[in-house]
Design an enzyme around this catalytic site. Structure first.
Site, PDB file in Angstrom:
ATOM      1  N   HIS A 126    -119.756 -57.403   3.738  1.00 54.75           N
ATOM      2  CA  HIS A 126    -119.466 -56.086   4.354  1.00 54.75           C
ATOM      3  C   HIS A 126    -118.821 -56.250   5.873  1.00 54.75           C
ATOM      4  CE1 HIS A 126    -120.258 -52.521   6.602  1.00 54.75           C
ATOM      5  NE2 HIS A 126    -120.435 -52.008   5.396  1.00 54.75           N
ATOM      6  N   GLU A 165    -113.356 -50.834   1.738  1.00 57.11           N
ATOM      7  CA  GLU A 165    -113.735 -49.932   3.048  1.00 57.11           C
ATOM      8  C   GLU A 165    -112.773 -50.186   4.054  1.00 57.11           C
ATOM      9  OE1 GLU A 165    -118.111 -48.865   2.723  1.00 57.11           O
ATOM     10  OE2 GLU A 165    -118.248 -50.948   3.286  1.00 57.11           O
TER      11      GLU A 165
END
Ligand code: PGA
Length: 253
Positions: free
Chosen positions: A88, A164
């Site tokens: 992430h 993302e």
């Protein structure tokens, strides 16, 4: 089959009691609750229909040697964890104090696969790269995908990729979101990259970055995406259930 909704709770909520309550409220098919480590055991017992997810996994295991404070894939698996977020942007970011490298991320992908947990490899470009144009953004995420799967051989087919764009994460208040068209252009590019890596058409890409009740259906409608990764909006259970309904109504490729 409907599409997947991963609820990335990040560092919320503040107590286990609240976590179990929230998990029960989000316990619907097609949802993955990606909760902080301390809550996984309690939530695992509470979930009936949703799957359990973790937000990180150690790149090593107990056989590699002592590793204070780490949580191995085997431990997660023993709690019923089925998915784990890896790489992430908040963990890749050197400013966060974590600064995970591509090579650590690749090792985490292998560690998850070894524990029979589905890795969700998160990739996405920062705003300064995006400003240079789509070609620069593509080159940036391609490097992340190739590096993330560098150690797992053909097993990347058992992984998910979450696109993302960093500039669109946690921006619900600022309203800078990627449009479904912008996101889908990268989704399609990533699918082509996954196909090139594995030689088959089976890759799956999710979209994440300020997904909300208001915009989720537009992302879920895109054939490029097999689901969404929801951060801030996943802490609102009724909203998340509406996103899950939209996901159930959208067909995977
Ligand atoms: P956000 O977070 O939905 O709050 O933008 C997404 C993520 O970071 O996974």
């Amino acid at each position: 089959m409907g599409k997947l909704v991963i609820a990335n709770w990040k560092m919320h909520p503040r107590t286990e009691r609240e976590a179990v309550r929230l998990a029960r409220a989000e316990d619907v098919p097609g949802v993955v609750v990606a909760a902080p480590f301390p809550y996984l055991a309690g939530i695992g017992k509470a979930l009936r229909q949703a799957s359990l997810g973790a937000q990180d996994v150690s790149p090593t295991d107990a056989r590699t040697g002592p590793m204070t404070g780490e949580v191995s894939g085997a431990m997660l698996s023993s709690l019923g964890v089925r998915y784990v977020l890896i790489g992430h942007s908040e963990r890749r970011n050197p400013l966060s104090g974590k600064g995970e490298s591509d090579s650590v991320i690749a090792a985490k992908v292998c560690a998850a696969l070894d524990a029979r947990i589905t890795p969700v490899l998160c990739v996405g470009e920062p705003w300064n790269i995006r400003q240079r144009g789509f070609a620069s953004s593509r080159a940036y995420v391609k490097k992340q995908v190739v590096a993330g799967f560098a150690k797992c051989g053909g097993r990347n087919l058992r992984c998910l990729v979450a696109y993302e764009p960093i500039w669109a994460i946690s921006t619900l208040a600022r309203r800078r979101i990627a449009t479904p068209e912008e996101a889908a252009a990268m989704g399609s590019y990533l699918l082509a990259q996954l196909e090139a890596l594995s030689g088959t058409r089976k890759g799956a890409v999710l979209y994440g970055g300020s997904v909300s009740v208001a915009n989720a259906a537009a992302f879920l409608m895109r054939p490029e995406f097999s689901g969404v990764l929801v951060g801030g909006a996943s802490l609102d259970a009724p909203g998340l259930r509406r996103i899950a309904r939209a996901a159930a109504d959208s067909k995977s490729r």
